[in-house]
Design a protein around this motif. Structure first.
Motif, mmCIF file in Angstrom:
data_model
loop_
_atom_site.group_PDB
_atom_site.id
_atom_site.type_symbol
_atom_site.label_atom_id
_atom_site.label_comp_id
_atom_site.label_asym_id
_atom_site.label_seq_id
_atom_site.Cartn_x
_atom_site.Cartn_y
_atom_site.Cartn_z
ATOM 1 N N ASN A 1 3.995 5.520 -5.423
ATOM 2 C CA ASN A 1 3.900 5.569 -6.887
ATOM 3 C C ASN A 1 2.862 6.592 -7.338
ATOM 4 N N GLU A 2 1.732 6.629 -6.606
ATOM 5 C CA GLU A 2 0.699 7.603 -6.947
ATOM 6 C C GLU A 2 1.193 9.027 -6.700
ATOM 7 N N ASP B 1 0.836 -1.207 0.000
ATOM 8 C CA ASP B 1 0.000 0.000 0.000
ATOM 9 C C ASP B 1 0.865 1.250 0.000
ATOM 10 N N GLU C 1 3.893 1.430 -1.165
ATOM 11 C CA GLU C 1 4.517 1.529 -2.481
ATOM 12 C C GLU C 1 3.540 2.110 -3.504
ATOM 13 N N ARG C 2 2.278 1.635 -3.432
ATOM 14 C CA ARG C 2 1.266 2.188 -4.339
ATOM 15 C C ARG C 2 1.067 3.682 -4.076
ATOM 16 N N HIS C 3 1.051 4.018 -2.767
ATOM 17 C CA HIS C 3 0.861 5.418 -2.409
ATOM 18 C C HIS C 3 2.011 6.270 -2.937
#
Length: 409
Positions: free
Chosen positions: A171-172, A165, A167-169
Motif C-alpha cells: 500500500n505504501e 506487513d 500489505e502495508r508495504h
C-alpha cells in the motif's frame, strides 16, 4: 464359652477367616522373620506355593526363592536376599511398588508389630497404576497437542503479521507510485504548457528555429507521456495475464537504434556511444515489446546519470543469444538494493530526488523472460550501472499459419 471368652481354637479360626477375607496379601513376621500368620491372597499375589512356604517358614526362604527365579532382576541372588533381609529386619514403616513375575504391580507395605516383628501387606494396584500411567500419557499427549497447536497458532500469527506487513508495504509503495506517477505526468505537461505559452506570446515574431525548438520540446514531452502510459498499460496487462506477444523475425539493431534516436530527440546533453555491429541481423521477437524494454533502459540510463553525459550501448553474441548492454556513469545502486531492483514499485535509495514510478524494470524483466531471455545488472554506487539484455536469436514458439508467430499470455 464362659464369660464371653472365645476358645483359643475358635479364635484362631476366626482370625484366619478374617485374614483370608482381606482383599490383599498379609504376612505377619516375628522378630526372627518367621511367618506367624499368612493368608491365601498372600500366596496368590506373590505366586507362591502355600505347601512350600506354610506359616512357620522364614521369610528369608521366600526372598531366596524369588531371587533365584529372577523376581528381583539380574545380579547375584544371595546379595539380593541379604539386602532384603537387612531391610525387613529394620522393622520400620515403609511402602513401595514392585512388579512381580506374573506382571502384577503390588503395593508392598511394612509396619512394625508390637513386641517385635512386622506386619507385611500386599495390594494389587495394577489397574490403578496403569490408569495413572494412562492419565500421564494422555496428559503428555494433550500437552504435546496444546504445544503443537500453540506453535501452529504462533506460526499462523507470524504469517498473518507478515502478510499484513507486506500489505502495508505494498500500500505504501502504491501510494508512492501514485505520487511519483503524478509527478512524472506533471513534468512533461509543464514542458508542453511552457512551450505553448512561449509560442503564443511570440506568435507574431516567431522564427522557424524558435518554433522548431518549442515543437521539439512538446514532442519530447508527449513522447515521454506516451511511454509512461504504455508502461502502465503493459504492467496492468501482465499483472492480469492479458499480455500478448507477436513473435516475428525482426532487427534487434534497428529497434535499439530507433530507441536511441527517440532519446536524442528529447534532450541533447547525453552522448550515446553505440556499437551494435556484432548483433545478428535477425532475431525472433515482439518488436513493440522489445522497443519498450530498450526505451525504459535507455531513458533510465539518461535519468540516473544527470551529470555524466556518456552512455555506452554495445551489442554482442553469447552462444546462440544476442546481448545488448547499456552502461551509464551515474548514481549507481547500493549493494543491498541490487536483489530488489526488478520488484514492482521498488526504487533504490540512490534514486532519491529523481522522478520515477518503480514499474519500469519489473516490466522489462517480465517482457525479457517472456522471450525466454534474461536481464542482468551490474552496478557500483556513484560509479554507474550496466544492464544487459540477453535474447535467444530464435525464440522457440509454435508456428501459426506457416509463420514463426505466437502469442503468450
Amino acid at each position: 464359652m464362659e464369660g464371653g471368652l472365645i476358645p483359643q481354637d475358635d479364635a484362631h479360626a476366626l482370625l484366619q477367616a478374617t485374614v483370608d477375607n482381606f482383599p490383599g496379601g498379609i504376612c505377619v513376621l516375628d522378630a526372627n522373620l518367621v511367618m506367624l500368620l499368612t493368608n491365601r491372597r498372600f500366596y496368590e499375589l506373590l505366586d507362591l506355593s502355600q505347601t512350600m512356604f506354610p506359616a512357620g517358614s522364614n521369610i528369608e526362604d521366600v526372598f531366596r526363592y524369588n531371587a533365584r527365579r529372577g523376581e528381583y532382576g539380574p545380579g547375584e541372588p544371595e546379595e539380593k536376599v541379604r539386602a532384603r533381609v537387612s531391610h525387613v529386619r529394620s522393622f520400620q514403616e515403609h511402602c513401595f511398588d514392585r512388579e512381580v513375575g506374573t506382571g502384577l504391580v503390588l503395593e508392598m507395605r511394612s509396619a512394625p508389630k508390637p513386641g517385635g516383628g512386622s506386619i507385611l501387606t500386599y495390594l494389587d494396584v495394577t489397574l490403578k497404576r496403569r490408569a495413572e500411567q494412562d492419565i500421564i500419557k494422555h496428559k503428555e499427549t494433550l500437552e504435546n497437542l496444546v504445544s503443537e497447536r500453540t506453535g501452529e497458532i504462533g506460526r499462523q500469527a507470524e504469517e498473518l503479521q507478515r502478510l499484513l506487513d507486506q500489505e502495508r508495504h505494498i500500500n505504501e509503495l502504491q501510494r508512492q507510485f501514485v505520487t511519483m506517477t503524478s509527478h512524472e505526468f506533471r513534468t512533461p505537461l509543464a514542458i508542453i504548457d511552457g512551450a505553448a505559452q512561449r509560442l503564443q506570446r511570440r506568435k507574431d515574431q516567431m522564427t522557424s528555429d524558435f518554433a522548431a525548438e518549442k515543437a521539439g520540446l512538446i514532442r519530447g514531452a508527449v513522447s515521454r507521456m506516451v511511454d509512461l502510459m504504455e508502461s502502465f498499460l503493459s504492467a496492468g496487462r501482465i499483472e492480469h495475464g492479458r499480455m500478448f506477444y507477436d513473435f516475428r523475425p525482426c532487427s534487434l539493431r534497428a529497434i535499439v537504434e530507433h530507441c536511441v534516436l527517440r532519446q536524442k530527440s528529447i534532450g541533447s546533453f547525453h552522448h550515446f556511444k553505440v556499437d551494435l555491429s556484432e548483433l545478428p541481423p535477425i532475431v525472433v521477437a515482439d518488436t513493440a515489446a522489445i522497443e519498450q524494454v530498450f526505451t525504459n533502459l535507455i531513458s533510465n540510463a539518461v535519468k540516473y546519470a544527470p551529470t555524466s553525459p556518456e552512455i555506452h550501448i554495445c551489442g554482442s553474441m553469447e552462444n546462440s543469444s544476442a546481448c545488448v548492454s547499456i552502461r551509464d556513469h551515474g548514481v549507481g545502486i547500493d549493494p543491498e538494493d541490487l536483489p530488489k531492483m526488478f520488484q514492482r514499485y521498488f526504487r533504490a535509495r540512490s534514486s532519491t530526488g529523481i522522478a520515477g514510478t518503480g514499474i519500469g524494470l519489473n516490466l522489462v524483466k517480465q517482457i525479457v523472460e517472456a522471450h525466454a531471455g534474461q536481464i542482468r545488472l551490474e552496478s557500483r554506487k556513484n560509479e554507474g550501472s550496466t544492464f544487459t539484455v540477453v535474447l535467444p536469436i530464435n525464440t522457440i514458439m509454435p508456428k501459426v499459419d506457416g509463420f514463426d508467430q505466437a502469442t503468450t499470455g
